[in-house]
Design an enzyme around this catalytic site. Structure first.
Site, PDB file in Angstrom:
ATOM      1  N   SER A  67     -10.570  96.960  36.304  1.00 33.16           N
ATOM      2  CA  SER A  67      -9.151  96.930  36.705  1.00 33.16           C
ATOM      3  C   SER A  67      -8.537  95.553  36.830  1.00 33.16           C
ATOM      4  O   SER A  67      -7.325  95.424  36.935  1.00 33.16           O
ATOM      5  CB  SER A  67      -8.966  97.698  38.017  1.00 33.16           C
ATOM      6  N   SER A  83      -6.373  99.018  36.278  1.00 29.10           N
ATOM      7  CA  SER A  83      -5.317  99.426  37.175  1.00 29.10           C
ATOM      8  C   SER A  83      -4.379  98.293  37.597  1.00 29.10           C
ATOM      9  O   SER A  83      -3.250  98.575  37.978  1.00 29.10           O
ATOM     10  CB  SER A  83      -5.932 100.051  38.427  1.00 29.10           C
ATOM     11  N   LYS A 136      -0.925  93.205  44.258  1.00 26.76           N
ATOM     12  CA  LYS A 136      -1.081  94.596  43.804  1.00 26.76           C
ATOM     13  C   LYS A 136      -0.700  95.555  44.930  1.00 26.76           C
ATOM     14  O   LYS A 136      -1.037  95.312  46.100  1.00 26.76           O
ATOM     15  CB  LYS A 136      -2.552  94.793  43.412  1.00 26.76           C
TER      16      LYS A 136
END
Lengths: 560, 560
Positions: free
Chosen positions: A249, A225, A151
């Site tokens: 997320s 996210s 990420k």
């Protein structure tokens, strides 16, 4: 010098609000830079991309860009079995890394899931892994040669990172964060960084670079996210990626895209060395790191690798934790499973209810192993309101400054995230008072939970399957477990939305709450065809190992 | 109605700054109320009290107020062996409780250690314990019939509690806090509440009621904040008491009074249901609960009782913890022990150095079991400055209001505690920044610690033995482990200060730091005759069980 052409991207992935001229210029440069890193041989035909159907999952196989072996490498294995192939010399890391590099950039063209790509560096590391194995007869470690996707906000040495704003994008991280450094020592190969939303605080994935699309239906969000990871893994451009979760997320996007995602209790997977940025939430609410992957065994393997490295010896704020889960002694006793048809706050959309009923039917047939107990968590609405009021104790000034500094438009979901946030920072009195409210809520939640004598909880992951773009307003099914800091793991079911399902009692759903009635509206307006539906298993705080053991038992029943 | 006479108290225990007339009136009433609860038959001769020598430890035995059996009950046992006597029917809880009640009020007259006394209620509970055992043949629980003393701020149903200010003294707690309720269920008997200092934030023990004196030398402090417990236990008016520690408040007074005191890592012993009061420190720094007692076995037994009750099932913010320590498998391997002669910030006063050298000599003879490694912790001065700046994130306004509301004078040590505190509360930005500094400090501390490859650390408990009244300015030897949240256990040595010891290199000690030179001055000015000297063993965070195991091994060597 590169030419002016840039890699084809699904136009929906570029459909984002506009910023200032300088912002748009910078965005264009970043997109071009990424494009230039991707060899032309990996580009799809522009027409294929622009004319892609809603469901893009078949395109990779039909593209002709991957060899049969590359398709097999990327589709046949999960993380532990693929590592085993490499350690046994049946596959090389160079071949495996090449296959995932190719597949990842195709996935990106279809869904906008990447923000960085570094094939050359990855292949160099893969070659070293292969040479090491050849020369010593020993693997680099338990992740020998395995490509792992990362990420964007996680510092990876030599690559840019951002905290969700163009203005916070740093040129190159100087060091790996602790999590990355453990994985690197274990033999992992890094090849991509993946998309995350503005402020890293949406349950969707719209950054200054791209909007990440759901590969099963691009009119839907990939979730967030950690949405870049979810879309990438769903398309098998990765089989193991790294997420973070402070409201859903990891679990949200994993559920939206039909993959496995695990949010452990906090302070188990190290976030040491990850920038807090403008997100000062950890004053009261803990963020958690965890894996997103294609199997339960992949989650288990990841946790074991991380915890065998004893990260608490580097950062003594981490918990001492063992991960002995091997599924060998799985659950000798009957499991009492709390069954959440709805949380008393928002009735889930029909496909989620269908998945729950599907699971209930199968679990009810295994009464020797499972006892389902109807359960509604304590006061989810209050918990969520409190949680949202604690996400930005510093107020919204710094966040909006970060936007302004980059000329970046404020996305509507950022505004939504800030709904309980005021301009000025809380002071220590206010924080202390809110912490007391938090403690009070938690004790009451547990008191209510204790009445049911449950081992684990089976519940929705979200108010529906993946949502239409820019409508992920309601985090309640994931965020309630963040306020409690309880571990939750989402897992795929065979249920897919047709989009034609009906509420069994729409009126009741509307009457449950204002939010519930809005969720009914969203269902009636959206196109949900093809969206996967996951379910979530939850356990008490620090019962992470038991949770994974229980999920192994439940998965055994559900997949038999 | 009671007469006007009040129980004799050592005059030094009453030597406190004066407040407003209404404060003095209220103080007099509280003292009278306590006095009225104590039967005349427990009162010492007034002359014995007012003419007491500096060392009051012999007075109890000579007072004639205790029978030989009562002296045996209070002196011969530690917590587990005394419980065993009762469970086996060799002693009754009524006899045991009577003995400790009597001894506690004598201790109080000599040192000012109590703030509340409830013999009648205790004897009623003790009688019930005896009857239960007689009728069922079974004990109430693992603390069957054992009197346990309780620090004032801990809510005990039906009894007043305060957070260290007269104005915060509530009439009666409505419920037991979780810790008390676990102990009560385990069969414990409550009979006294003990003194704590103003704001509960001195390393001495001067409350609105009394100044607690050191029983070995009443010109010295009993230490604090859990000083009432320490003096009471040193005089065997209790053999097990409850403390809290956020800067040394269990370990300091235990060391000053020559008893055992254990501060575990935070969130192991529950503080659930204890009021935070004006002490909002837990925003960044964790307070810890723990036992103060007369043996290592007592600590071990207490921890087992608490953790067997699984408090984390009531408050999921607590850690899941097992206490299997039974000393059976103690330390099969050689222990690497970091040996701290000084912390690089303040050179300890001579008797502490002597105790360290005494221990070194004995441990060096056990090279098969112990390897001593010279060790200085990372940047103790910086850590302590940071810690003090985080004790009162809300600023001093509320604290000084609590004083003003009661007409209570601000004691000099309160002013000292507030030295890094400003008037206004910190805001969330400032807290987030300080938390980042804290995390940074902790990672560097661990990085430095890791270079030594140590199992445990043997160190001073304080800059000296017990200090002269109103001079406990330097907490560094305990508080550095609070900033790290590492467990520490202090234990007695046979070393007693004569007061005539000399620094081996006074100049070097003075040059170490301004604080170190002040500690030299304090030594040269004070009268330390008879003060016991403890040492402290520390382990990494969450290595609590290993710490106690290692201390068992070390204690075996030191006492052989």
């Amino acid at each position: 010098m590169s030419d002016l052409k840039i890699i084809p991207i699904n136009p929906k992935a570029l459909d984002l609000p506009s910023g200032t001229a300088s912002f748009e210029e910078r965005r264009a440069i970043l997109r071009k830079e990424l494009s230039d890193k991707i060899p032309r041989s990996r580009w799809l035909d522009e027409k294929v991309v622009s004319n892609a159907p809603k469901d893009v999952t078949a395109i990779i196989g039909e593209s002709g860009l991957l060899t049969e072996e590359e398709i097999a490498i990327t589709e046949k294995y999960d993380a532990p079995t693929l590592v085993k192939q490499m350690i046994e010399g049946k596959l090389t890391s160079v071949d495996v890394t090449t296959a995932f590099c190719k597949r990842a950039v195709i996935a990106h063209q279809l869904t906008g899931c990447l923000v960085d790509y570094f094939e050359e560096e990855a292949l160099e590391a893969a070659l070293k892994a292969d040479q090491h194995l050849k020369q010593t007869g020993k693997p680099l470690g338990p992740l020998h040669g395995l490509p792992i996707s990362v990420k964007d906000h996680m510092p990876l040495k030599g690559h840019p990172a951002s905290t969700g704003f163009l203005s916070t994008r740093e040129e190159k991280s100087k060091e790996d964060c602790l999590l990355i450094s453990i994985l690197r020592k274990a033999g992992a190969i890094f090849y991509v960084k993946t998309n995350q939303p503005q402020a890293i605080m949406h349950l969707e994935c719209t950054s200054f670079m791209f909007r990440t699309l759901n590969p099963f239906n691009t009119t839907l969000s990939a979730g967030g996210s950690t949405g870049g990871e979810a879309a990438l893994i769903a398309l098998r451009g990765s089989i193991l990626g790294l997420g973070t979760d402070i409201g859903g997320s990891i679990r949200g996007p994993s559920a939206f895209c039909g993959i496995w995602g695990f949010k452990p209790s906090s302070q188990i997977v190290p976030l040491t060395g990850m920038p807090v940025g403008v997100l000062s939430a950890p004053i009261s609410i803990a963020c958690c790191g965890g894996p997103m992957t294609v199997s339960l065994e992949g989650i288990n393997y990841f946790m074991k690798v991380i915890l065998d490295a004893k990260p608490e010896l580097q950062d003594s704020q981490l918990l001492r934790w063992n991960w002995p889960t091997s599924f060998v002694n799985a659950s000798p006793k009957k499991l009492r499973v709390g069954f959440v048809l709805n949380d008393g706050h928002i009735t889930p959309q029909p496909p989620v209810t269908n998945a729950l009923l599907w699971a209930r039917e199968l679990l009810d047939k295994a009464k020797d192993k499972i006892e389902l107990v109807p359960y509604t968590p304590y006061n989810v609405a209050e918990g969520n309101k409190l949680l949202h009021s604690l996400y930005y104790p510093t107020g919204y000034t710094e966040l909006r400054k970060a936007l302004k500094d980059g000329g970046e438009p404020e996305y509507s979901l950022t505004t939504n995230t800030l709904r309980e946030t005021r301009e000025k920072p809380l002071d220590a009195f206010e924080i202390a008072r809110k912490n007391a409210d938090l403690q009070d809520f938690r004790v009451k939640f547990v008191e209510h939970f204790n009445k049911f004598d449950l081992d684990v909880i089976l519940a929705p992951c979200f108010v529906g399957p993946a949502c239409s773009h820019d409508t992920a307003f309601y985090w309640n099914y994931t965020s309630i477990w963040n306020i409690m800091d309880w571990p939750g793991c989402v897992f795929p079911t065979p249920i897919r939305a047709t989009g034609k399902e009906k509420y069994t009692n729409e009126e009741q759903a509307k009457e449950m709450s204002l939010e519930s009635s809005r969720v009914v509206e969203l269902w009636n307006k959206g196109d949900f065809e093809g969206a996967p539906v996951n379910l979530q298993l939850i356990a008490r705080r620090h019962y992470d190992n038991e949770l994974i053991e229980a999920l192994h038992v439940i998965q055994g029943i559900l997949s038999s």
